[in-house]
Structures are given as C-alpha cells and as structure tokens.
Design an enzyme around this catalytic site. Sequence first.
Site, mmCIF file in Angstrom:
data_model
loop_
_atom_site.group_PDB
_atom_site.id
_atom_site.type_symbol
_atom_site.label_atom_id
_atom_site.label_comp_id
_atom_site.label_asym_id
_atom_site.label_seq_id
_atom_site.Cartn_x
_atom_site.Cartn_y
_atom_site.Cartn_z
ATOM 1 N N SER A 261 0.500 -1.145 -0.048
ATOM 2 C CA SER A 261 -0.236 0.328 -0.339
ATOM 3 C C SER A 261 0.761 1.213 -0.024
ATOM 4 C CB SER A 261 -1.284 0.300 1.800
ATOM 5 O OG SER A 261 -1.826 0.985 1.274
ATOM 6 N N TYR B 272 -2.705 -0.831 9.806
ATOM 7 C CA TYR B 272 -2.435 -1.271 8.306
ATOM 8 C C TYR B 272 -1.155 -0.601 7.340
ATOM 9 C CZ TYR B 272 -4.339 -0.860 3.048
ATOM 10 O OH TYR B 272 -4.405 -1.688 2.741
#
Length: 318
Positions: free
Chosen positions: A128, A153
């Site tokens: 990501s 995350y």
Amino acid sequence: MKKVLVTGAAGFIGFHLSNRLLKEGFKVIGIDNLNDYYDVNLKYSRLGLLKGHENFTFEKASLEDKEAVDLVFSKYKPEIVVNLAAQAGVRYSLENPQAYIESNIVGFTNILEGSRHHKVGHLIYASSSSVYGANTSLPFSVHDNVDHPISLYAATKKANELMAHTYSHLYGIPTTGLRFFTVYGPWGRPDMALFLFTKAIITGEPIKVFNNGNMMRDFTYVDDIVESIYRLTLKTPEPNLEWNGKKPDPGTSYAPYKVYNIGNNNPVKLMDFIEAIESKLGIEAKKDFMPLQAGDVPETYADVEDLFRDINFRPQTS
C-alpha cells in the site's frame, strides 16, 4: 494454461483481476472468506459473475486458517499466487487492530508457507502507498526508506514486504510487492470516498472533509491497476546483481524480490475531487471541515518510473 491463485477474489481488485486473467486464458482459483467488513451481497454479486467462467474455481476460506490454505495449495498446485486478501482501511485499524494482525500478518505467513512448500513460481502481493507514512519527499519512490508508518494498517503492509523479502532470501521464492495508490472504479468498496461522498450528497447529509480539505490523492483507476498486475504476472523478479549492502536500496535486492508503486503519477486535490462529484450530480455538498484524522497522510503521489521501465506501462486513465 497457467494456474493462478487469487486471494480476495470476491474483493474489489481481486474481482477485476480474476476477470482479466480468465479472459487471457489463465485458470483462476479464487479464495475469499466473504466477511462482512462491508455489504456481503456486493461480494456475492462479483463472485456470481466470475463463476460464469468455466476456468474459475472458488474456495471459501480465511487466510488465517492454515489448514484450509494448505489444502488449497495441495489441491490446485498454483504456479502463480496473487495475494489481494487483506483487512483494508487505515481508519478501521484504529478501532480493530486485531483484525489486521490476523489477516495481514498471520494470513500472509500462511500464503508464504504455502508458496514455499508447493514451489510457487511467483508470489505477487498487495502492499500500500500507506507504507510511506511520515515521508514528505514527493513523489514517493520505492527507493525511499519507509520505516515510519503512522497507522497499524501501514505497519502490517510494511511487515508483508519484509516477510516476502525473507522468503525470497531463504527459499528463492520470487516475490513482487504492489504499493497501490487510492484505487477507484466500478464495483468499488462502499467505504471508499467516492461512494461515501456521492451517497451523502444525494441524501442531503454532510460529508466529512478532513484536514480542512488540504489533501491530495493519487487516484488510480482499477483497470490501470489490473493491467499492471497482469503484466507483472508475466515478469518474474530477478536478483539485482548490483545491489550493495553498504548502500542498501529498499526497492530491489540481491534476492529475487521487487516492489513497485502502482499509482496514477498525478495527484488530485480533495476539493477538486469533491467538485467533480458535485458537478456530475448537479448538487452542492454540505461540508463538515475537520482536522487531519489519525493515521492519514495529507498527500500521496507515486513515482512509477520503475513500473514503466520494467513492464512498459504507466497508468493511462486521468
């Protein structure tokens, strides 16, 4: 006919990728646990379309279930694995950190172990843009250090890259990490800004505009993401023979390991994004201007030169 295992096949990107691979003549084995992080009916609808292809096989399983994952590897013996299953969402990681450890760390370990024991030829996995964390040098480059994540995350995605490198080093498994930048498009997740904003504007609810609107995102259309992944399935990473441990390059390795940014290389101001939605709906949004939310970064901007060089493709959709 190559066999590709796609995890998260009923998810947004997994659905689009599986569809493309099937059209290109691959045999696709899809895994998904069909969890209720968002409306399960959307996942079943995507899955229904995939099941119309004779070369698509579906297995309902959670990546955290080692026995179930091992069984899929043993049964189908995939040559390529594309791991897109993960607990998504920066903000949700503030509320439910355990879900990220179970899915993104434990689940990814099971994928790595399956790839190792079943001699997978290439493991591609979703990382990501959030791994860039506190970095402020733009555009973000895969050759930059990414040791300052600002959400759990992001930390789990950085951990995935480190875990993949370890397996590339120890067992020679070719691994490719994909740092996605704000993907949007049809069949997208309902918790994405495009859908949240549109629904709120139509129903007359205010939209939350974080950092008082001073945000930029490198919005990337899903077809450009899928084209990039498809081309990368055909390009197995090779060791970089010029890699130097005295000046370690985070983007490559002496092992068969690579990471790429997949972004549009053209950031858009949040207020321009909102204005485009207002223009199409013919309705002005009610806006609640708010401070920057914990875990969010003000700007994302992808340097895609490595991607362009290696697969002769850069995102096309403005």
